[in-house]
Design a protein around this motif. Structure first.
Motif, mmCIF file in Angstrom:
data_model
loop_
_atom_site.group_PDB
_atom_site.id
_atom_site.type_symbol
_atom_site.label_atom_id
_atom_site.label_comp_id
_atom_site.label_asym_id
_atom_site.label_seq_id
_atom_site.Cartn_x
_atom_site.Cartn_y
_atom_site.Cartn_z
ATOM 1 N N HIS A 107 0.552 -1.091 0.400
ATOM 2 C CA HIS A 107 -0.334 0.097 0.091
ATOM 3 C C HIS A 107 0.946 1.177 0.616
ATOM 4 C CE1 HIS A 107 0.598 -0.412 4.398
ATOM 5 N NE2 HIS A 107 0.831 0.216 4.381
ATOM 6 N N ARG A 108 2.558 1.034 0.483
ATOM 7 C CA ARG A 108 2.832 2.668 0.791
ATOM 8 C C ARG A 108 4.296 1.730 0.145
ATOM 9 N NH1 ARG A 108 6.051 4.785 5.272
ATOM 10 N NH2 ARG A 108 6.396 6.615 5.135
ATOM 11 N N ALA A 162 -8.334 3.098 1.029
ATOM 12 C CA ALA A 162 -8.243 4.459 2.344
ATOM 13 C C ALA A 162 -7.937 4.486 3.102
ATOM 14 C CB ALA A 162 -9.740 5.473 1.602
ATOM 15 N N GLY A 165 4.293 3.722 -5.461
ATOM 16 C CA GLY A 165 2.912 4.515 -4.907
ATOM 17 C C GLY A 165 3.370 6.348 -5.763
ATOM 18 N N ASP A 166 2.981 6.950 -5.547
ATOM 19 C CA ASP A 166 3.249 8.405 -5.454
ATOM 20 C C ASP A 166 3.858 9.323 -4.271
ATOM 21 O OD1 ASP A 166 2.623 11.355 -6.009
ATOM 22 O OD2 ASP A 166 0.053 11.779 -6.000
ATOM 23 N N GLN A 167 4.964 9.807 -4.979
ATOM 24 C CA GLN A 167 5.538 10.650 -3.395
ATOM 25 C C GLN A 167 5.221 11.947 -2.797
ATOM 26 O OE1 GLN A 167 9.180 8.439 -3.327
ATOM 27 N NE2 GLN A 167 9.804 9.987 -4.097
ATOM 28 N N ALA A 168 4.724 12.211 -4.265
ATOM 29 C CA ALA A 168 4.085 13.757 -3.463
ATOM 30 C C ALA A 168 2.601 12.870 -2.362
ATOM 31 C CB ALA A 168 3.087 15.005 -3.900
ATOM 32 N N ASN A 169 1.999 11.662 -2.189
ATOM 33 C CA ASN A 169 0.821 11.581 -1.338
ATOM 34 C C ASN A 169 1.959 10.252 -0.244
ATOM 35 O OD1 ASN A 169 -1.609 11.148 0.257
ATOM 36 N ND2 ASN A 169 -2.074 9.755 -1.815
ATOM 37 N N ASN A 170 2.676 10.430 -0.163
ATOM 38 C CA ASN A 170 3.265 9.496 0.782
ATOM 39 C C ASN A 170 3.700 7.760 0.551
ATOM 40 O OD1 ASN A 170 4.607 9.462 3.147
ATOM 41 N ND2 ASN A 170 3.344 8.587 4.556
ATOM 42 N N SER A 195 1.464 6.327 -1.375
ATOM 43 C CA SER A 195 0.397 5.222 -1.582
ATOM 44 C C SER A 195 0.360 5.704 -2.630
ATOM 45 C CB SER A 195 -0.825 6.441 -1.497
ATOM 46 O OG SER A 195 -2.275 6.388 -0.970
ATOM 47 N N THR A 230 -1.673 3.206 -6.023
ATOM 48 C CA THR A 230 -3.088 3.113 -6.605
ATOM 49 C C THR A 230 -2.924 2.432 -7.725
ATOM 50 O OG1 THR A 230 -3.644 4.968 -7.171
ATOM 51 C CG2 THR A 230 -4.721 4.101 -8.895
#
Length: 189
Positions: free
Chosen positions: A69-70, A94, A168-173, A175, A177
């Motif tokens: 997830h991360r 989420a 994951g998205d670096q800007a979103n820690n 996370s 998709t």
């Protein structure tokens, strides 16, 4: 009679040596990823409670189909949320990363083993005694984690497969998709 004593002494020596080999037997966890297996050598000598928990969850099938997830490029890939991360039963993107297992949290088992590429550590909340089921695999050294998180093992085979886990998205820690998952996790090699 002397020959019998020599034979007995030899048998005793063999039994002692065999016992030592068994006592030093290594413990492993194997994670099947989409790109192939990852073998982790566990460290019950430094984190016995955490290793036992991981083995119990793997043996019960709790880690099967759990999302990464991360995942942060150049840092680590986190997985193991059996409560919210099972992509075939109850997956909640989420909430993934906020859950654990049905077992209680574990007390920290910090050691002087450094976080290097391939090191496997237990994820936790702010409380050092809050690790439960989640863990992470290091893509690169992370000295700032040393002595702050419990080390449970190290990847000894298949690190190239870990490197292929979707980032994951670096800007979103970190996370992720549509994340990759641990297809099957088994105790042993």
């Amino acid at each position: 009679m002397k020959l019998l004593k020599i034979a007995f002494a030899g048998a005793l020596l063999l039994a002692t040596a065999t016992g030592s080999v068994w006592a030093q037997a290594k413990e492993y966890l194997t994670i099947q990823l989409k790109d192939g297996p990852v073998v982790i050598e566990l460290r019950p000598d430094i984190a016995p409670k955490h290793v036992e928990r991981m083995k119990a969850l793997a043996a019960a099938g709790e880690y099967d189909n759990v999302a990464f997830h991360r995942v942060i490029d150049g840092f680590m890939a986190q997985t193991g949320d059996v409560q919210y991360g099972d992509m075939e039963s109850g997956f909640n993107p989420a909430a993934a990363g906020t859950g654990g297992s049905s077992q209680p949290d574990l007390p920290a088992e910090f050691s002087d083993v450094p976080f290097e590429r391939g090191t496997v550590g237990m994820a936790r909340a702010q409380d050092p005694n809050s690790a439960n089921s989640q863990f992470f695999i290091m893509f690169a050294p992370g000295d700032f984690l040393n002595g702050q998180y419990t080390v449970v093992g190290k990847v000894v085979e298949g690190m190239e497969n870990v490197d292929k886990i979707k980032r994951g998205d670096q800007a979103n820690n970190g996370s992720v998709t549509d994340p990759d998952r641990m297809i099957k996790v088994t105790v042993g090699k």
